[in-house]
Design a protein around this motif. Structure first.
Motif, PDB file in Angstrom:
ATOM      1  N   GLY A  43       0.837  -1.202   0.000  1.00  0.00           N
ATOM      2  CA  GLY A  43       0.000   0.000   0.000  1.00  0.00           C
ATOM      3  C   GLY A  43       0.863   1.240   0.000  1.00  0.00           C
ATOM      4  N   GLY A  47       0.473   6.110   4.738  1.00  0.00           N
ATOM      5  CA  GLY A  47       1.157   5.210   5.662  1.00  0.00           C
ATOM      6  C   GLY A  47       2.292   4.456   4.978  1.00  0.00           C
ATOM      7  N   GLU A  68       2.275  -1.827  -4.562  1.00  0.00           N
ATOM      8  CA  GLU A  68       1.105  -0.941  -4.654  1.00  0.00           C
ATOM      9  C   GLU A  68       0.312  -1.314  -5.909  1.00  0.00           C
ATOM     10  N   TYR A  73      -0.287   7.609  -6.979  1.00  0.00           N
ATOM     11  CA  TYR A  73      -1.235   7.819  -5.868  1.00  0.00           C
ATOM     12  C   TYR A  73      -1.979   9.135  -6.048  1.00  0.00           C
ATOM     13  N   VAL A 112      -1.676  -7.397  -3.942  1.00  0.00           N
ATOM     14  CA  VAL A 112      -1.393  -8.563  -3.098  1.00  0.00           C
ATOM     15  C   VAL A 112      -2.705  -9.313  -2.884  1.00  0.00           C
ATOM     16  N   SER A 138      -0.368  -1.173   4.840  1.00  0.00           N
ATOM     17  CA  SER A 138      -1.098   0.097   4.962  1.00  0.00           C
ATOM     18  C   SER A 138      -2.098   0.188   3.801  1.00  0.00           C
ATOM     19  N   ARG A 190     -12.847   7.609   7.902  1.00  0.00           N
ATOM     20  CA  ARG A 190     -11.656   8.283   7.356  1.00  0.00           C
ATOM     21  C   ARG A 190     -11.851   9.792   7.322  1.00  0.00           C
ATOM     22  N   ASP A 319      -5.091   3.812   8.110  1.00  0.00           N
ATOM     23  CA  ASP A 319      -6.513   3.719   8.437  1.00  0.00           C
ATOM     24  C   ASP A 319      -6.956   2.312   8.838  1.00  0.00           C
ATOM     25  N   ALA A 328      -6.524   9.268   9.468  1.00  0.00           N
ATOM     26  CA  ALA A 328      -6.152  10.449   8.699  1.00  0.00           C
ATOM     27  C   ALA A 328      -4.719  10.301   8.181  1.00  0.00           C
ATOM     28  N   GLY A 329      -4.426  11.021   7.071  1.00  0.00           N
ATOM     29  CA  GLY A 329      -3.149  10.862   6.396  1.00  0.00           C
ATOM     30  C   GLY A 329      -1.971  11.401   7.192  1.00  0.00           C
ATOM     31  N   HIS A 330      -2.171  12.546   7.870  1.00  0.00           N
ATOM     32  CA  HIS A 330      -1.091  13.160   8.640  1.00  0.00           C
ATOM     33  C   HIS A 330      -0.615  12.191   9.739  1.00  0.00           C
ATOM     34  N   CYS A 362      -5.506  18.580  10.370  1.00  0.00           N
ATOM     35  CA  CYS A 362      -6.291  18.740   9.144  1.00  0.00           C
ATOM     36  C   CYS A 362      -6.599  20.219   8.958  1.00  0.00           C
TER      37      CYS A 362
HETATM   38  C1  LIG Z   1     -11.890  14.127   1.035  1.00  0.00           C
HETATM   39  C2  LIG Z   1     -10.822  13.706   1.992  1.00  0.00           C
HETATM   40  C3  LIG Z   1     -10.053  14.667   2.635  1.00  0.00           C
HETATM   41  C4  LIG Z   1      -9.054  14.288   3.522  1.00  0.00           C
HETATM   42  N1  LIG Z   1      -8.340  15.264   4.167  1.00  0.00           N
HETATM   43  C5  LIG Z   1      -7.418  14.915   5.086  1.00  0.00           C
HETATM   44  C6  LIG Z   1      -6.682  15.906   5.815  1.00  0.00           C
HETATM   45  O1  LIG Z   1      -6.897  17.125   5.652  1.00  0.00           O
HETATM   46  N2  LIG Z   1      -5.745  15.504   6.707  1.00  0.00           N
HETATM   47  C7  LIG Z   1      -5.481  14.188   6.934  1.00  0.00           C
HETATM   48  O2  LIG Z   1      -4.610  13.897   7.754  1.00  0.00           O
HETATM   49  N3  LIG Z   1      -6.180  13.208   6.285  1.00  0.00           N
HETATM   50  C8  LIG Z   1      -7.135  13.526   5.381  1.00  0.00           C
HETATM   51  N4  LIG Z   1      -7.841  12.552   4.709  1.00  0.00           N
HETATM   52  C9  LIG Z   1      -7.653  11.131   5.096  1.00  0.00           C
HETATM   53  C10 LIG Z   1      -6.479  10.444   4.382  1.00  0.00           C
HETATM   54  O3  LIG Z   1      -6.592  10.558   2.977  1.00  0.00           O
HETATM   55  C11 LIG Z   1      -6.437   8.963   4.770  1.00  0.00           C
HETATM   56  O4  LIG Z   1      -6.562   8.859   6.159  1.00  0.00           O
HETATM   57  C12 LIG Z   1      -5.120   8.358   4.325  1.00  0.00           C
HETATM   58  O5  LIG Z   1      -5.112   8.325   2.912  1.00  0.00           O
HETATM   59  C13 LIG Z   1      -4.919   6.966   4.895  1.00  0.00           C
HETATM   60  O6  LIG Z   1      -3.680   6.463   4.443  1.00  0.00           O
HETATM   61  P1  LIG Z   1      -3.457   4.886   4.315  1.00  0.00           P
HETATM   62  O7  LIG Z   1      -2.038   4.717   3.911  1.00  0.00           O
HETATM   63  O8  LIG Z   1      -3.957   4.185   5.507  1.00  0.00           O
HETATM   64  O9  LIG Z   1      -4.459   4.424   3.135  1.00  0.00           O
HETATM   65  P2  LIG Z   1      -4.627   4.929   1.640  1.00  0.00           P
HETATM   66  O10 LIG Z   1      -4.182   6.313   1.456  1.00  0.00           O
HETATM   67  O11 LIG Z   1      -6.028   4.573   1.242  1.00  0.00           O
HETATM   68  O12 LIG Z   1      -3.633   4.003   0.810  1.00  0.00           O
HETATM   69  C14 LIG Z   1      -3.858   2.633   0.684  1.00  0.00           C
HETATM   70  C15 LIG Z   1      -3.103   2.140  -0.559  1.00  0.00           C
HETATM   71  O13 LIG Z   1      -3.050   0.721  -0.518  1.00  0.00           O
HETATM   72  C16 LIG Z   1      -3.261   0.197  -1.801  1.00  0.00           C
HETATM   73  N5  LIG Z   1      -3.745  -1.175  -1.642  1.00  0.00           N
HETATM   74  C17 LIG Z   1      -4.852  -1.580  -0.965  1.00  0.00           C
HETATM   75  N6  LIG Z   1      -4.955  -2.931  -1.002  1.00  0.00           N
HETATM   76  C18 LIG Z   1      -3.887  -3.382  -1.707  1.00  0.00           C
HETATM   77  C19 LIG Z   1      -3.442  -4.689  -2.100  1.00  0.00           C
HETATM   78  N7  LIG Z   1      -4.121  -5.784  -1.770  1.00  0.00           N
HETATM   79  N8  LIG Z   1      -2.306  -4.787  -2.843  1.00  0.00           N
HETATM   80  C20 LIG Z   1      -1.613  -3.666  -3.198  1.00  0.00           C
HETATM   81  N9  LIG Z   1      -1.988  -2.407  -2.865  1.00  0.00           N
HETATM   82  C21 LIG Z   1      -3.110  -2.273  -2.120  1.00  0.00           C
HETATM   83  C22 LIG Z   1      -4.275   1.165  -2.429  1.00  0.00           C
HETATM   84  O14 LIG Z   1      -4.219   1.115  -3.838  1.00  0.00           O
HETATM   85  C23 LIG Z   1      -3.834   2.522  -1.853  1.00  0.00           C
HETATM   86  O15 LIG Z   1      -2.935   3.198  -2.713  1.00  0.00           O
HETATM   87  C24 LIG Z   1      -8.823  12.900   3.784  1.00  0.00           C
HETATM   88  C25 LIG Z   1      -9.591  11.932   3.127  1.00  0.00           C
HETATM   89  C26 LIG Z   1     -10.589  12.327   2.248  1.00  0.00           C
HETATM   90  C27 LIG Z   1     -11.405  11.270   1.553  1.00  0.00           C
END
Ligand SMILES: Cc1cc2nc3c(=O)[nH]c(=O)nc-3n(C[C@H](O)[C@H](O)[C@H](O)COP(=O)(O)OP(=O)(O)OC[C@H]3O[C@@H](n4cnc5c(N)ncnc54)[C@H](O)[C@@H]3O)c2cc1C
Length: 421
Positions: A43, A47, A68, A73, A112, A138, A190, A319, A328-330, A362
């Protein structure tokens, strides 16, 4: 286990790791193979990309492969601004080239399919198997079903992909006096302020384009879950003729063909339904038996290392994890650094750092040139073995300002840079 590095400063420790010196005559070698340890990260979001980068930034003694599903992304952060034309998808698109070029992370574009934890292998959809010494997952979230909902018609646009462009088109095609409806699931979901932010962005667009229509916000929660003063002021003052905010409105059923949302109290009709279904950890977590917190929706982990409490050598961040920290992303970026640090320490035969802190932030646009912000800090609590909000660390801006609006881009660019370059 006692933390053998507790006498060393963190900077000194990391410097040694970066130089490939290892700690106190404990080079990073796996006993089984006596070869360079291989860490697989699945992912490439906030994260995963951060974890892959920092593992290699802090140690050249490990091989890191980032797997990924997509070629690049598309950041959900700032993506609401695509709806009113203030950002383009291209501006929020990040490639993995810099992680490969600057840090030597090996990138594999693949999905995966499964994890064989006994053999410490992941299997790709195409059938290839790769071995790991430690695995960091992640993979984000997946959505739960709502009766009658056709997610192709009623978009959530809540994932890192281009769906937001389709939602933008749907909103642009709303006729005079038209209705946009957004539904917010129960916590945890999220980006806590994200749906309220989207309601404000669409209301601002309606106001400026003189659509004369309505933005209905159906919130399954009892009240605005975060930054309530600013959002309530936006709904009841700034957009009082546009926004209708309805708390405690759980979406029970959707008729996607007719554009109708059914709640316990009332049915709502809208031209565009933006239904955000309840979430749980990604399918990869559920399909591999890792969703073991008390709700069985998220992965329970040790917050010192983010190692699964279910399956050793597998770490879950972002998440999908179930520590109770915001989704959240931060903060996913912060968890990733704690996890990367812990994995490097564990590979050297040491314990993870025992007092980690994380931070969430955020920025939220309220109008086309003003924004607000929220922030909070979490620390490891030794007695409960949980991450706990530090009292008084959570703050919000008093009001939306133009200065905050400009700082929003500085904050986001710094997070994007720290994650992808
Ligand atoms: C409209 C909106 C606004 C936001 N604003 C903010 C903000 O202001 N501040 C903040 O902190 N957060 C914000 N967020 C939240 C933030 O985007 C998420 O919390 C963050 O993206 C989570 O990161 P992650 O790495 O857990 O998952 P993700 O970013 O969802 O990444 C997961 C990745 O894993 C990959 N993946 C999944 N399964 C597999 C698999 N089996 N094999 C290979 N790859 C796989 C996916 O393709 C994806 O690229 C916002 C979200 C939204 C929707």
């Amino acid at each position: 286990m006692r933390n053998k590095v507790s006498g060393l400063s963190r900077r000194h420790f990391l410097k040694m790791m970066g130089l490939g010196v290892g700690i106190a005559a404990a080079p990073i070698l796996t006993k089984a193979t006596q070869s360079r340890p291989h860490i697989i990260v699945v992912g490439g979001g906030f994260g995963g990309a951060t974890a892959a980068k920092y593992l290699r930034h802090w140690s050249k003694d490990v091989d890191v492969t980032l797997i990924e599903a997509n070629a690049s992304y598309q950041s959900p952060i700032l993506s609401n601004l695509i709806l009113n034309g203030q950002r383009s998808l291209e501006q929020l698109n990040f490639s993995y080239d810099k992680l490969a070029k600057n840090y030597g992370v090996k990138i594999i574009q693949a999905k995966v399919k499964s994890i064989h934890s006994g053999k410490k292998q992941v299997e790709l959809e195409e059938g290839k198997k790769l071995s790991y010494d430690r695995l960091i997952l992640s993979p984000g979230i997946q959505f739960m079903d709502i009766k009658g909902l056709d997610q192709k018609k009623n978009l959530h646009a809540w994932m890192p992909n281009s769906e937001i462009l389709q939602l933008k088109q749907q909103i642009a095609s709303i006729k005079k006096e038209g209705v946009f409806l957004i539904s917010i699931p129960k916590k945890p979901y999220r980006c806590p302020p994200g749906p309220y932010e989207r309601a404000c962005v669409v209301a601002d667009y309606f106001k400026r384009k003189k659509v004369g229509g309505k933005v209905i916000v159906l919130d399954a929660n009892a009240k605005v879950t975060v930054n309530a003063d600013n959002f309530m002021r936006a709904f009841y003052e700034t957009y009082k003729d546009i926004v209708e905010y309805v708390p405690q409105s759980l979406v029970e059923e959707v008729d996607s063909d007719k554009g109708v949302v059914i709640t316990e109290v009332e049915n709502y009709h809208a031209d565009v339904l933006n239904i955000i279904p309840p979430h749980q950890a990604s399918a990869l977590i559920h399909d591999n038996g890792l969703a073991n917190d008390k709700t069985e929706r998220w992965a329970a982990v040790d917050p010192l290392s983010y190692e699964s409490t279910q399956t050793p050598y597998i770490h879950i961040i972002g998440d999908s994890q179930g520590t109770g920290q915001p989704k959240a992303g931060h903060i996913a970026n912060a968890e990733a650094k704690i996890c990367a640090d812990a994995v490097l320490r564990l590979l050297s035969g040491y314990s993870p750092y025992d007092f980690p802190r994380t931070n969430s932030a955020c920025y939220t646009p309220i109008t086309k040139n003003t924004a607000t912000w929220i922030t909070s800090t979490y620390a490891y609590d030794v007695s409960s073995k949980k991450m706990k909000l530090i009292k008084g660390s959570n703050g919000t801006s008093k009001a939306p300002t133009e200065e905050n609006y400009h700082r929003m881009y500085d904050w986001a660019n710094s997070l994007f840079g720290d994650t992808f370059s």
